[in-house]
Design an enzyme around this catalytic site. Sequence first.
Site, PDB file in Angstrom:
ATOM      1  N   ASP A  86      -1.655  -1.185   5.797  1.00  0.00           N
ATOM      2  CA  ASP A  86      -1.758  -0.573   7.156  1.00  0.00           C
ATOM      3  C   ASP A  86      -3.441  -0.683   7.528  1.00  0.00           C
ATOM      4  O   ASP A  86      -3.653  -0.182   8.852  1.00  0.00           O
ATOM      5  CB  ASP A  86      -1.595   0.783   7.255  1.00  0.00           C
ATOM      6  N   ASN A 121      -5.421   2.788  -3.458  1.00  0.00           N
ATOM      7  CA  ASN A 121      -6.637   3.519  -3.921  1.00  0.00           C
ATOM      8  C   ASN A 121      -6.407   4.906  -4.021  1.00  0.00           C
ATOM      9  O   ASN A 121      -5.851   5.408  -3.070  1.00  0.00           O
ATOM     10  CB  ASN A 121      -7.608   3.154  -2.834  1.00  0.00           C
ATOM     11  N   GLN A 122      -6.834   5.689  -4.928  1.00  0.00           N
ATOM     12  CA  GLN A 122      -6.693   7.031  -5.075  1.00  0.00           C
ATOM     13  C   GLN A 122      -7.840   7.653  -5.769  1.00  0.00           C
ATOM     14  O   GLN A 122      -8.204   8.077  -6.734  1.00  0.00           O
ATOM     15  CB  GLN A 122      -5.282   7.230  -5.893  1.00  0.00           C
ATOM     16  N   SER A 123      -8.931   7.651  -4.691  1.00  0.00           N
ATOM     17  CA  SER A 123     -10.174   8.285  -4.958  1.00  0.00           C
ATOM     18  C   SER A 123      -9.992   9.544  -5.367  1.00  0.00           C
ATOM     19  O   SER A 123     -11.215  10.310  -5.919  1.00  0.00           O
ATOM     20  CB  SER A 123     -11.281   7.807  -4.249  1.00  0.00           C
ATOM     21  N   ASP A 143      -0.187   4.841   0.838  1.00  0.00           N
ATOM     22  CA  ASP A 143      -0.098   5.887   1.875  1.00  0.00           C
ATOM     23  C   ASP A 143      -0.291   5.350   3.170  1.00  0.00           C
ATOM     24  O   ASP A 143      -1.160   4.489   3.448  1.00  0.00           O
ATOM     25  CB  ASP A 143      -1.409   6.905   1.580  1.00  0.00           C
ATOM     26  N   ARG A 175     -10.714  -1.334  -6.493  1.00  0.00           N
ATOM     27  CA  ARG A 175     -10.563  -0.734  -5.485  1.00  0.00           C
ATOM     28  C   ARG A 175     -10.540  -1.651  -4.242  1.00  0.00           C
ATOM     29  O   ARG A 175     -11.459  -2.342  -4.007  1.00  0.00           O
ATOM     30  CB  ARG A 175     -11.834   0.242  -5.094  1.00  0.00           C
ATOM     31  N   LYS A 176      -9.652  -1.577  -3.272  1.00  0.00           N
ATOM     32  CA  LYS A 176      -9.338  -2.466  -2.093  1.00  0.00           C
ATOM     33  C   LYS A 176     -10.572  -2.288  -1.467  1.00  0.00           C
ATOM     34  O   LYS A 176     -10.837  -0.991  -1.072  1.00  0.00           O
ATOM     35  CB  LYS A 176      -7.924  -2.159  -1.486  1.00  0.00           C
ATOM     36  N   TYR A 207      -5.554  12.771  -0.232  1.00  0.00           N
ATOM     37  CA  TYR A 207      -5.658  13.141  -1.702  1.00  0.00           C
ATOM     38  C   TYR A 207      -4.392  13.978  -1.996  1.00  0.00           C
ATOM     39  O   TYR A 207      -4.488  15.173  -2.578  1.00  0.00           O
ATOM     40  CB  TYR A 207      -7.001  14.186  -1.682  1.00  0.00           C
ATOM     41  N   ASP A 215       0.856  -1.223  -0.039  1.00  0.00           N
ATOM     42  CA  ASP A 215       0.016   0.034   0.158  1.00  0.00           C
ATOM     43  C   ASP A 215       1.049   1.004  -0.086  1.00  0.00           C
ATOM     44  O   ASP A 215       2.069   1.128   0.621  1.00  0.00           O
ATOM     45  CB  ASP A 215      -0.895  -0.045   1.251  1.00  0.00           C
TER      46      ASP A 215
END
Length: 218
Positions: free
Chosen positions: A162, A91-93, A50, A136-137, A59, A48
Amino acid sequence: MTKASIPAERWSKPPGAADGPWLLSAGPGSLPGERPTRAAGPAAVLFDRDGTLIEDVPYNADPALVRPLPRVREALDALRARGVAIGVVSNQSGAARGYFGRDGVEAVRRRVEELLGPFDVWAICPHAPWNCCACRKPAPGLVQAACARLGVPATRTAVVGDIGSDMAAARAAGARGVLVPTPVTRREEIVGAHEWAPDVLTAVRALLGADPGEERGA
């Protein structure tokens, strides 16, 4: 029922769901077949981004805000020295929310690699939770896409993250998951993790000491 409440192993992509993940440019040595076959230990470790590799800045698309977490570079170098492929699954929404585009994600990737060295694959989910994507996880798509790009089976892959969704994505893909808790990790996620470590270097040392495929009877 929301997607987050659906067990990852039962989740499947509904009709009309969003397209798959972004696979970003990778560092040298990333093509399948360039690494020696390893009889023991994982063939690949996916991290992962972040909260695991770098400080979690919500973000974030600003390279100036990238701060590696302690002992991460040492852990990555240990994997590189053993010929283990390494990648990022994130994931980067913020992309779906309009905060940044692919260029912003690429800018952070480049800065991460300046500080931590090259990775073999980056698999990024640019969707928001309501897009109902398969990547998406806690869905398995990011792990599956990274493994496909590397030419490595999920059963020979480990995922280090994490939060519980990282572990659920690993489980759904058939990979091994190791949780590295942070202050944002919920207690139930720690209790529910099959494996956990106090930091990324300890997690990597544990992974290099055993074959995850053998442990699962693969």
